[in-house]
Scaffold this motif. Structure first.
Motif, mmCIF file in Angstrom:
data_model
loop_
_atom_site.group_PDB
_atom_site.id
_atom_site.type_symbol
_atom_site.label_atom_id
_atom_site.label_comp_id
_atom_site.label_asym_id
_atom_site.label_seq_id
_atom_site.Cartn_x
_atom_site.Cartn_y
_atom_site.Cartn_z
ATOM 1 N N VAL A 171 43.742 22.743 30.120
ATOM 2 C CA VAL A 171 43.790 21.480 30.875
ATOM 3 C C VAL A 171 44.698 20.471 30.186
ATOM 4 C CG1 VAL A 171 41.464 21.741 31.843
ATOM 5 C CG2 VAL A 171 41.754 20.541 29.676
ATOM 6 N N ARG A 172 45.240 19.582 31.022
ATOM 7 C CA ARG A 172 45.901 18.378 30.528
ATOM 8 C C ARG A 172 44.953 17.223 30.778
ATOM 9 N NH1 ARG A 172 51.003 19.029 29.168
ATOM 10 N NH2 ARG A 172 52.196 20.727 30.057
ATOM 11 N N LEU A 173 45.035 16.206 29.948
ATOM 12 C CA LEU A 173 44.071 15.109 30.021
ATOM 13 C C LEU A 173 44.739 13.817 30.453
ATOM 14 C CD1 LEU A 173 42.244 16.034 26.766
ATOM 15 C CD2 LEU A 173 41.199 16.033 28.991
ATOM 16 N N HIS A 174 44.042 13.114 31.344
ATOM 17 C CA HIS A 174 44.423 11.750 31.712
ATOM 18 C C HIS A 174 43.175 10.913 31.525
ATOM 19 C CE1 HIS A 174 45.942 8.253 33.650
ATOM 20 N NE2 HIS A 174 45.205 8.396 34.720
ATOM 21 N N ALA A 175 43.002 10.367 30.269
ATOM 22 C CA ALA A 175 41.753 9.705 29.869
ATOM 23 C C ALA A 175 40.620 10.725 30.018
ATOM 24 C CB ALA A 175 41.521 8.435 30.666
ATOM 25 N N THR A 176 39.648 10.493 30.935
ATOM 26 C CA THR A 176 38.541 11.434 31.094
ATOM 27 C C THR A 176 38.809 12.469 32.185
ATOM 28 O OG1 THR A 176 37.488 9.863 32.594
ATOM 29 C CG2 THR A 176 36.794 9.821 30.288
ATOM 30 N N GLU A 177 39.887 12.291 32.940
ATOM 31 C CA GLU A 177 40.210 13.246 34.001
ATOM 32 C C GLU A 177 40.921 14.465 33.415
ATOM 33 O OE1 GLU A 177 42.468 11.234 36.968
ATOM 34 O OE2 GLU A 177 41.107 9.509 37.031
ATOM 35 N N MET A 178 40.678 15.616 34.041
ATOM 36 C CA MET A 178 41.297 16.855 33.562
ATOM 37 C C MET A 178 42.050 17.524 34.700
ATOM 38 S SD MET A 178 38.147 18.355 31.377
ATOM 39 C CE MET A 178 37.184 17.239 30.375
ATOM 40 N N GLU A 179 43.201 18.078 34.369
ATOM 41 C CA GLU A 179 44.004 18.781 35.362
ATOM 42 C C GLU A 179 44.337 20.158 34.807
ATOM 43 O OE1 GLU A 179 47.294 16.272 36.290
ATOM 44 O OE2 GLU A 179 46.009 14.529 36.615
ATOM 45 N N VAL B 158 46.084 23.680 34.112
ATOM 46 C CA VAL B 158 47.444 24.230 34.078
ATOM 47 C C VAL B 158 47.340 25.710 33.712
ATOM 48 C CG1 VAL B 158 48.627 22.077 33.484
ATOM 49 C CG2 VAL B 158 47.710 23.509 31.663
ATOM 50 N N ASN B 159 48.347 26.474 34.095
ATOM 51 C CA ASN B 159 48.333 27.915 33.841
ATOM 52 C C ASN B 159 48.943 28.289 32.502
ATOM 53 O OD1 ASN B 159 47.081 28.586 36.303
ATOM 54 N ND2 ASN B 159 49.040 28.389 37.373
ATOM 55 N N GLU B 160 49.880 27.452 32.024
ATOM 56 C CA GLU B 160 50.527 27.753 30.747
ATOM 57 C C GLU B 160 51.053 26.477 30.118
ATOM 58 O OE1 GLU B 160 54.753 29.143 32.796
ATOM 59 O OE2 GLU B 160 53.318 30.645 32.098
ATOM 60 N N ILE B 161 51.156 26.506 28.824
ATOM 61 C CA ILE B 161 51.721 25.367 28.095
ATOM 62 C C ILE B 161 52.790 25.902 27.138
ATOM 63 C CG2 ILE B 161 49.676 23.873 28.303
ATOM 64 C CD1 ILE B 161 50.391 25.459 24.997
ATOM 65 N N TYR B 162 53.698 24.996 26.751
ATOM 66 C CA TYR B 162 54.839 25.375 25.924
ATOM 67 C C TYR B 162 54.894 24.508 24.670
ATOM 68 C CZ TYR B 162 56.488 27.842 30.092
ATOM 69 O OH TYR B 162 56.605 28.686 31.156
ATOM 70 N N ALA B 163 55.803 24.877 23.767
ATOM 71 C CA ALA B 163 56.006 24.110 22.535
ATOM 72 C C ALA B 163 56.304 22.650 22.878
ATOM 73 C CB ALA B 163 57.156 24.707 21.728
ATOM 74 N N GLY B 164 55.643 21.747 22.162
ATOM 75 C CA GLY B 164 55.829 20.318 22.404
ATOM 76 C C GLY B 164 54.753 19.712 23.269
ATOM 77 N N ASP B 165 53.921 20.536 23.913
ATOM 78 C CA ASP B 165 52.885 20.021 24.809
ATOM 79 C C ASP B 165 51.614 19.686 24.045
ATOM 80 O OD1 ASP B 165 54.531 20.320 26.969
ATOM 81 O OD2 ASP B 165 53.711 22.254 27.593
ATOM 82 N N ILE B 166 50.892 18.684 24.561
ATOM 83 C CA ILE B 166 49.560 18.333 24.068
ATOM 84 C C ILE B 166 48.579 18.682 25.179
ATOM 85 C CG2 ILE B 166 48.051 16.420 23.422
ATOM 86 C CD1 ILE B 166 50.486 15.111 22.103
ATOM 87 N N PHE B 167 47.552 19.455 24.857
ATOM 88 C CA PHE B 167 46.655 19.965 25.888
ATOM 89 C C PHE B 167 45.251 20.088 25.311
ATOM 90 C CE2 PHE B 167 48.140 23.456 23.408
ATOM 91 C CZ PHE B 167 47.142 24.416 23.412
ATOM 92 N N ALA B 168 44.340 20.618 26.106
ATOM 93 C CA ALA B 168 42.961 20.798 25.643
ATOM 94 C C ALA B 168 42.411 22.087 26.221
ATOM 95 C CB ALA B 168 42.098 19.621 26.057
ATOM 96 N N LEU B 169 41.396 22.624 25.560
ATOM 97 C CA LEU B 169 40.739 23.838 26.055
ATOM 98 C C LEU B 169 39.253 23.786 25.739
ATOM 99 C CD1 LEU B 169 40.543 25.588 23.187
ATOM 100 C CD2 LEU B 169 42.914 26.063 23.736
ATOM 101 N N PHE B 170 38.486 24.620 26.466
ATOM 102 C CA PHE B 170 37.032 24.640 26.333
ATOM 103 C C PHE B 170 36.575 25.912 25.633
ATOM 104 C CE2 PHE B 170 37.554 21.825 29.986
ATOM 105 C CZ PHE B 170 36.693 20.799 29.645
ATOM 106 N N GLY B 171 35.348 25.851 25.120
ATOM 107 C CA GLY B 171 34.683 27.051 24.637
ATOM 108 C C GLY B 171 35.198 27.610 23.337
#
Length: 744
Positions: free
Chosen positions: A397-405, A407-420
């Protein structure tokens, strides 16, 4: 990028119009561009920035404007707005009630086809670990300064953090609309207090209530912000009365950049007139090397100067490909090797990422990561280098404050989040298990305040333990211990506010009201002069016994090192076999956990092991550990000991009419005034004397005074304070002994 015309709602909340079909179409098309955010983009079109500053400099308000002008949000709300909604990035209820940022919040937006990842950080020193975490994974930053307050205590802390992680930054002088705004003074403070080679890229047109726009010194034009909410950027000629000053400031800018950039320096020496493009290129080169800090101006609250600031982020701050990131490759039996990571937007290199923040989410632990190399797809497996565990990633997921969107893949330079993923802050993740890479962890300051904590209702103990387990895992500066001597549980943190916030969160989020006891300061005990020791540990009870002898010197370290313990092995020969030396060090460090004067830890001491003796049969690591403990206790009795305490650097801002009263309060608290500058003053005060100062300051200044403090150093306590601490400790030990006798 096309900006939409904004119209006010009757309630005063800013809103996009909903009646014009063409506006609707444009709005839908614009917001649809965010669905393409995760598209494969070149590194040149990515920026990872943080927004950092002192308390109340306008960081969250600035972030709200950035999100609004880039079309990320449809409405703007104020930090302490009348609509009781609060800013987008202040998602926690406590943040909205108090009007402060407690947790750093991540979001992303688009500006001129560039992806911008933004982290809004707290300003209070109590939550400084949030700034540390953010700056560790960011490529650039915006240092926000108040046009009235200028460089303040937390500004210096943030500046040190940026220097620690080598973060290039822009300076944004905010709040030009406030009474007493003086951007020239702020730039002067940046040069003198922060040591920045700083110069204006813009000049304000008018100050305080007369703020109209700004002058772009590079392009030599005036910029105005028209429309209901400053969404229409209009360029014009520089006002006649500012042309002379603009020329002077532009020349000053060229000189400052020429001093640190060879290309512009050669043009300056050859007396060539640089173009706007020449200056911009030179500013970018110097900014990326942290040799120059561009200064921009504006007023976030009055919607002025935000769009040029966004342009400056794209023009002057680095993309992920321009920052060198290093991982450490550990090989068994070999020295650690440095490996430069390759931030290419492809899967040609294996994935390397760093977990920099943990948070309890609705679906388990939410882990924030920064991808430094390679790519990661949903459903792939990650390998934790520290724990050696492999885990499947079911959701990205990508984060917008508390909202989550999703995504299928992320690349170098990206900031993201994951669960579990069960991990700790600072863990390194890879997809290739053969890679034994680990990235430099995050600097964690030591807690300075401790308080006793107990649930109000004994039936809430389960919820209490859950809350403590969660908060201590999320925040490494929030620590939980049990004091066996006083039979009480203690929480430690960066300040009273820090612990107070967690107590309120326990009640709100876990239904577990708690009682916080009187704050306890982290006193330390140290030696005043060197003291020799010669201790023999000998025990024979039939069979193999224990035999160890240690001799040497315990001595004080210099004042600037009085917070550490040092062990030095100076033995020569085999009197103390080398395999037993770690036991001596362990014994020294164990007994140093509790001093003899007041029961606090020892610090600022060097233990020099010079000689000793061993027995071929009876000596062991345990025997030498016990001998070291006996040697330290011997020094307890023979040495000259002293208690030292944390000294805080306190910055107080108050109207001039209350200055004398406030100085009196600080003098009573044993404060030493080290500097004053207009409305501000810098004071060093023992932390033990600072409790309750907040309410005292508010009551004596009609609520107009404010202060902030940060750790400075450890210094000896006053003799009367030392006597009180020793007496209290002896009384508590006496009571404990009586209780033990009764039990027996």
């Amino acid at each position: 990028m096309t900006l939409l015309k904004l119209l006010p709602r009757s309630s005063g909340v800013l809103q996009r119009p909903t009646v014009q079909s063409e506006v609707l179409q444009e709005n839908v098309a614009h917001m649809a561009s965010y669905a393409k955010y995760a598209e494969h983009k070149a590194l040149e079109y990515i920026r990872n920035i943080g927004i950092s500053a002192h308390i109340d400099s306008g960081k969250t308000t600035l972030t709200e404007r950035i999100l609004f002008y880039t079309g990320r949000i449809a409405e703007m709300h104020e930090v302490k707005g009348k609509d009781n909604i609060g800013a987008t990035m202040d998602s926690m209820e406590l943040e909205r009630q108090r009007g402060i940022t407690i947790q750093s919040a991540a979001t992303y937006t688009l500006w001129k086809d560039h992806n911008i990842n933004i982290i809004d950080t707290p300003g209070h020193v109590d939550f400084t670990v949030e700034v540390e975490r953010a700056l560790r994974v960011l490529d650039g930053a915006i240092l926000v300064l108040c046009a009235v307050g200028g460089v303040q205590s937390q500004t210096m802390t943030v500046n040190r953090q940026m220097k620690r992680y080598n973060i290039p930054c822009l300076a944004f002088i905010n709040k030009l609309d406030r009474m007493g705004a003086n951007p020239n003074r702020v730039v002067s403070q940046m040069r003198s207090k922060l040591g920045h080679n700083a110069a204006f890229l813009q000049l304000p047109i008018g100050l305080e209530s007369k703020v109209q726009g700004l002058v772009d010194l590079i392009q030599q034009k005036a910029v105005y912000f028209d429309g209901e909410f400053g969404e229409v950027v209009r360029e014009d000629e520089i006002p006649c009365d500012m042309r002379s000053e603009s020329e002077d400031r532009r020349q000053e800018l060229i000189e400052h950049v020429s001093n640190v950039d060879e290309i512009l320096g050669d043009m300056f020496l050859e007396e060539k007139t640089p173009t706007g493009g020449d200056i911009m290129a030179a500013v970018r080169r110097a900014c990326l090397r942290r040799a120059f800090t561009p200064v921009l101006v504006g007023s976030a609250l009055k919607n002025k100067g935000i769009q040029p600031l966004l342009d400056a982020v794209l023009n002057y701050l680095p993309n992920p490909g321009e920052v060198e990131n290093i991982a450490l490759h550990e090989k068994e039996g070999q020295e650690t090797e440095k490996v430069i990571l390759r931030p290419e937007r492809s899967n040609s290199h294996p994935f390397v990422g760093l977990a920099f923040k943990l948070e309890a989410g609705r679906f388990g632990q939410l882990t924030y990561l920064r991808c430094y190399q390679g790519m990661l797809g949903k459903g792939e497996y990650l390998y934790n280098v520290r724990t050696k565990k492999k885990v499947r990633i079911p959701r990205l997921v990508r984060l917008h404050a508390t909202e989550m969107e999703d995504v299928n893949e992320i690349y170098a330079g990206d900031i993201f989040a994951l669960f579990g993923v069960d991990c700790a802050s600072g863990d390194t993740f890879v997809t290739d298990t053969s890679l034994n890479l680990s990235m430099e962890s995050i600097y964690i300051p030591d807690p300075v305040v401790s308080m006793s904590i107990v649930p109000v209702n004994s039936k809430d103990r389960d919820n209490f333990s859950k809350a403590i387990a969660r908060f201590t895992k999320e925040d490494p500066t929030f620590q939980f211990t049990y004091d066996t001597d006083n039979k009480e549980t203690l929480v430690s943190g960066m300040g009273e506010l820090h612990l107070e916030i967690y107590a309120q969160r326990m009640e709100r989020e876990y239904g577990c009201p708690v009682h916080l006891g009187k704050p306890k300061v982290a006193f330390r005990e140290t030696l005043l002069s060197p003291c020799e020791f010669d201790y023999l540990h000998k025990k024979q009870t039939g069979g193999a016994g224990q035999y160890a002898r240690v001799t040497g010197i315990m001595e004080p370290l210099p004042p600037h090192q009085n917070t550490i313990l040092e062990f030095v092995d100076e033995t020569i020969g085999t009197n103390v076999p080398k395999q037993f030396v770690p036991g001596v060090e362990r014994g020294f460090r164990l007994v140093a956990q509790k001093g003899a004067l007041c029961g606090h830890k020892l610090s600022g001491i060097r233990f020099r092991l010079q000689d000793g003796a061993h027995h071929i049969v009876d000596s062991s690591e345990l025997a030498f550990m016990l001998a070291a403990q006996g040697a330290v206790r011997e020094v307890f009795a023979a040495g000259n000991w002293q208690i030292i305490e944390p000294i805080m650097c306190v910055e107080v801002t108050t109207p001039e009419e209350f200055q004398g009263i406030v100085m009196g309060h600080l003098n009573r608290r044993h404060g030493i005034i080290t500097g004053t500058d207009g409305l501000e003053g810098w004071v060093t005060v023992p932390l033990n004397d600072m409790f309750g100062f907040a309410s005292e300051l508010r009551s004596s200044t009609q609520g107009k005074g404010e202060f902030s403090m940060e750790y400075s150093r450890y210094s000896p306590v006053l003799p009367d304070v030392q006597e009180v601490l020793i007496r209290q400790y002896q009384e508590s030990q006496g009571i404990t002994q009586e209780q033990k006798k009764k039990k027996n």
